[in-house]
Design an enzyme around this catalytic site. Structure first.
Site, short mmCIF file in Angstrom:
data_model
loop_
_atom_site.label_atom_id
_atom_site.label_comp_id
_atom_site.label_asym_id
_atom_site.label_seq_id
_atom_site.Cartn_x
_atom_site.Cartn_y
_atom_site.Cartn_z
N LYS A 125 -9.13 25.27 24.08
CA LYS A 125 -8.22 27.31 23.52
C LYS A 125 -9.48 26.53 22.65
O LYS A 125 -9.64 25.48 21.93
CB LYS A 125 -7.18 27.22 23.36
CG LYS A 125 -7.62 28.81 23.14
CD LYS A 125 -7.41 29.65 24.73
CE LYS A 125 -7.60 31.07 24.92
NZ LYS A 125 -6.97 31.08 26.19
N1 GLU Z 1 -9.69 33.45 28.03
C1 GLU Z 1 -9.11 33.47 29.38
C2 GLU Z 1 -7.15 33.01 29.73
O1 GLU Z 1 -7.21 32.51 28.95
C3 GLU Z 1 -9.74 32.58 30.13
C4 GLU Z 1 -10.10 31.47 30.43
C5 GLU Z 1 -11.62 30.55 30.88
O2 GLU Z 1 -11.89 31.79 32.09
O3 GLU Z 1 -11.32 29.60 31.05
O4 GLU Z 1 -7.42 32.43 30.47
#
Ligand code: GLU
Length: 444
Positions: free
Chosen positions: A133
């Site tokens: 993240k």
């Molecule tokens: N931000 C989204 C999540 O928390 C999508 C992450 C992604 O598609 O890599 O799952």
């Protein structure tokens, strides 16, 4: 500090604390970071799985934490530094995967928690990726489009060696979307001199994005809600729901629920909450947000005096689709929904989980419930790699298959092991990550 200044400073402090208490329940819980909550969730599932210390040592904590300062030239000529993070939690099952959020309250512990949840989210739906993240400490509403572009490009440039289609693949999260992904992709490609759109997902469809990605998280939420309702014998047609958060996840989730015949009686965003017992016209609310940038001034419902009370309305389904730590030890006893479908990451604290479990609420945990987004991100990455693109119908069909299967596996584990849906989801996911990690073994 002068006395009057100090007095107003204290007043502001007190006001701030009162607000935080209101949001988070108790001050204790507010202080406890999302990462501590994540580790508590891990420990409970690991205990049930009887994991050995050496197995835990390989998969519990983040592998790599990067923090940088991004210097950005503002429109007025000044240079401002923005703190930014990328946390790669685990890459045993595939390249790191996870979004980048722009928010003024981002901190490293939060990003660690979000990266942790990504590892287990990818594992629970069975897509071959690890967890990561990113975050930038910024209120993006205060940036001009040009400033936002320079910040996005600098984020990618500053940490470019972390990223790559086989290394770490970012995506949108809170306050980022297809435009930010396009700038980041372009920056990567300009540096590498190779057209590698698979370096990032959540791109616009015209630029290697996938059909269906925008609504994917919400469609995944809907598939989970349908399954849960079926198991509980709840008719969706005529059922009621509230949705907290009206960003990409909340708005589409509200719309999709309404299409299934659910009456969405309250919605909210950073500006407040709006209630209409006859059902909010979701399309009107979405149009309002498209025009005005937020729900402020929305006339399709009565503005609630306290936005936090939205969580406590007597409805069948509650979809928290905003930020972490919303359902806490302080308010969980007043949350009355039968199904809680976690569109957000980490909206329920472990204390709240215990209270909800006692009452028999059916919580569809974030790592399962909101996994539709990353699942279609994976499908986008697959399409990028082969250079062949599918129809929305094809994408949604695959998404349904992944989500339904994951739900069934978690549900069966819950029944068999007599645990909550959250513990069951973690048990399934941790098992998969452990297996991959053991098969690979320890290098050197
Ligand atoms: N931000 C989204 C999540 O928390 C999508 C992450 C992604 O598609 O890599 O799952």
């Amino acid at each position: 500090m002068r006395r009057s200044t100090r007095r107003s400073y204290l007043k502001r402090q007190q006001h701030g604390l009162a607000r935080k208490r209101q949001i988070a329940g108790t001050l204790e819980e507010w202080r406890a970071s999302a990462f501590e909550h994540a580790l508590e969730q891990f420990d409970e599932a690991a205990r049930r799985l009887k994991l050995r210390d050496n197995q835990i040592a390989m998969i519990k904590l983040p592998r790599r934490i990067t923090e940088v300062r991004l210097p950005v030239r503002m429109d007025d000529g000044t240079i401002r530094n923005f703190r930014a993070f990328r946390v790669q939690h685990n890459i045993a099952r595939g390249p790191a995967k996870g979004g980048i959020r722009f928010h003024q309250d981002v901190n490293v512990d939060e990003v660690k928690a979000l990266a942790f949840w990504m590892t287990y989210k990818c594992a629970v739906v069975g897509i071959p990726m690890g967890g990561a993240k990113g975050g930038v400490v910024v209120d993006p509403g205060k940036l001009s489009p040009g400033e936002r572009e320079r910040l996005s490009r600098r984020y990618m440039a500053e940490m470019i060696d972390l990223f790559g289609p086989d290394r770490d693949v970012p995506a949108p999260d809170v306050n980022t979307g297809p435009q930010v992904m396009s700038w980041m992709m372009d920056t990567y490609i300009m540096h590498k001199h190779d057209f590698l759109p698979g370096v990032i997902t959540g791109k616009p469809v015209g630029l290697g994005g996938s059909e269906g990605r925008r609504s994917a998280t919400s469609l995944g939420v809907l598939f989970c809600v349908r399954k849960a309702a079926q198991r509980l014998g709840l008719q969706l047609k005529g059922a009621t729901a509230t949705v907290q958060g009206f960003g990409n996840v909340g708005s589409y989730a509200a719309q999709l629920l309404a299409q299934d015949g659910v009456r969405v009686v309250a919605i909210s965003d950073v500006e407040g909450a709006w209630r209409n017992d006859d059902g909010i016209d979701i399309r009107a609310a979405m149009n309002h947000v498209a025009r005005r940038g937020s729900l402020r001034g929305f006339r399709g419902g009565v503005r609630m005096l306290s936005a936090a009370k939205l969580l406590e309305l007597p409805v069948d389904i509650l979809v928290p689709a905003a930020l972490e730590n919303q359902i806490t030890g302080g308010n969980a006893a007043r949350v009355r929904a039968q199904i809680i479908a976690e569109g957000a990451n980490g909206p329920t604290t472990p204390d709240a989980d215990r209270i909800l479990a006692k009452r028999g609420a059916f919580v569809i945990p974030d790592i399962l419930c909101n996994a539709g987004g990353v699942t279609v991100s994976y499908l986008e990455w697959v399409q990028n790699r082969m250079g062949y693109y599918w129809t929305e119908e094809r994408v949604n069909q695959d998404l349904k298959r992944y989500m339904d299967h994951a739900f069934d596996v978690v549900y069966d584990t819950m029944k068999k092991r007599r645990v909550s849906m959250r513990v069951a989801a973690f048990m399934v996911a941790i098992q998969r990550v452990t297996e991959a990690s053991e098969m690979r073994g320890l290098y050197a």
